[in-house]
Design a protein around this motif. Structure first.
Motif, PDB file in Angstrom:
ATOM      1  N   UNK A 228      -3.160  38.733   4.546  1.00  0.00           N
ATOM      2  CA  UNK A 228      -2.272  37.567   3.898  1.00  0.00           C
ATOM      3  C   UNK A 228      -3.144  36.904   2.970  1.00  0.00           C
ATOM      4  N   UNK A 229      -4.621  36.715   3.242  1.00  0.00           N
ATOM      5  CA  UNK A 229      -5.270  35.857   2.464  1.00  0.00           C
ATOM      6  C   UNK A 229      -5.712  36.616   1.267  1.00  0.00           C
ATOM      7  N   UNK A 230      -5.491  37.854   1.213  1.00  0.00           N
ATOM      8  CA  UNK A 230      -5.777  38.789  -0.153  1.00  0.00           C
ATOM      9  C   UNK A 230      -4.586  39.187  -0.925  1.00  0.00           C
ATOM     10  N   UNK A 231      -3.317  38.590  -0.427  1.00  0.00           N
ATOM     11  CA  UNK A 231      -2.165  39.479  -0.763  1.00  0.00           C
ATOM     12  C   UNK A 231      -1.947  39.113  -2.358  1.00  0.00           C
ATOM     13  N   UNK A 232      -2.279  37.603  -2.713  1.00  0.00           N
ATOM     14  CA  UNK A 232      -1.959  37.249  -3.952  1.00  0.00           C
ATOM     15  C   UNK A 232      -2.799  37.863  -5.033  1.00  0.00           C
ATOM     16  N   UNK A 233      -4.121  37.978  -4.452  1.00  0.00           N
ATOM     17  CA  UNK A 233      -5.123  38.600  -5.329  1.00  0.00           C
ATOM     18  C   UNK A 233      -4.747  40.009  -5.589  1.00  0.00           C
ATOM     19  N   UNK A 234      -4.360  40.989  -4.548  1.00  0.00           N
ATOM     20  CA  UNK A 234      -4.023  42.044  -4.855  1.00  0.00           C
ATOM     21  C   UNK A 234      -2.610  42.207  -5.795  1.00  0.00           C
TER      22      UNK A 234
END
Length: 273
Positions: A228-234
């Motif tokens: 979830x921590x990297x979802x918006x980055x990806x």
């Protein structure tokens, strides 16, 4: 004394509040606040990433420069051998991998992949002077090299099992080492993706020659973490790549580095391998 206690408590509250705010930020927010996205890769996978006259160049450099512009951040490159790239991602050494990596079902269970940036179908590179290999099946009984811990090596081994006698496979930390052994006659061929070996053969046609592809049709993508921590980055990287694909910039980069363009899906949901 009472005022000092209140002041100390207020300071502690501010520190705790700041720490909580930092914890509340996800990867994209942290990257934008820092103004830098860390990208991990190797530099022995031409034409995606390689060293030319002491300079780090390749398709990935161009693509991530454009992604950085879309996100409004600088790109910081962290380079290491391929065997350490994906473990480095999981250890938090960088935010995303440029690699790129072949999109496989096993890797998709562990990582989130961007939209494909090129085809990754495996083909064979041989010596231009070797007339004994005219088709992939001719590698039976010969020594063929590929990259350590790569999908290309896995496909070579699977293809080899269909031949009698099976070829002897030799894995290399760097594909450049495999190309050097091929040029010196120590191995009979190198199995790598079609874009890679087409580039190598184009650079040194008097030494190398491409044999028809033998692998299952696959694609290259950039792997990142799927938490979830990297979802918006990806999500942001995906959007940037799809924008580049739609406006033609990705195709221009493919033409520049491969001498051709590739038809790729916007996403791979069911890999062929």
């Amino acid at each position: 004394m009472r005022n000092k206690v209140i002041s100390a408590l207020a300071g502690a509250a501010l520190l705790m509040g700041g720490a909580a705010a930092a914890q509340a930020q996800d990867a994209l927010a942290r990257i934008k606040e820092a103004g830098v996205m860390k990208v991990g890769t190797e530099t022995a996978f031409a034409p995606f990433d390689y060293i030319d006259a002491g300079e780090h160049v390749g398709l990935n450099m161009d693509v991530f420069a454009a992604i950085g512009e879309e996100l409004g951040v600088e790109i910081e490159w962290i380079t290491l051998d391929w065997a350490g790239v994906l473990p480095g991602l999981e250890a938090g050494q960088f935010d995303v991998v440029a690699g790129p990596a072949t999109i496989t079902a096993a890797r998709m269970e562990r990582y989130r992949f961007t939209p494909p940036i090129a085809e990754a179908t495996v083909a064979l590179l041989k010596s231009a002077k070797d007339d004994s290999i005219t088709k992939p099946e001719d590698i039976a009984g010969k020594v063929i090299g590929s990259g350590h811990a790569t999908a290309q090596l896995a496909q070579l081994e699977a293809f080899g099992e269909t031949l009698d006698p099976a070829p002897e496979t030799k894995d290399y930390v760097s594909f450049n080492e495999a190309y050097a052994d091929l040029a010196a006659g120590r191995i009979a061929g190198v199995a790598n993706s079609l874009p890679n070996i087409a580039f190598v053969a184009q650079q040194r046609p008097e030494i190398f020659e491409v044999v028809a592809p033998f692998g299952t049709k696959t694609y290259f993508g950039f792997p990142g973490l799927k938490d979830d921590d990297h979802a918006s980055l990806m999500d942001a990287i995906d959007a940037a790549l799809l924008k580049m694909k739609a406006d033609g910039r990705l195709g221009e980069m493919q033409q520049k580095w491969f001498g051709q363009t590739f038809e790729t899906p916007d996403a791979v949901t069911e890999p062929n391998i």
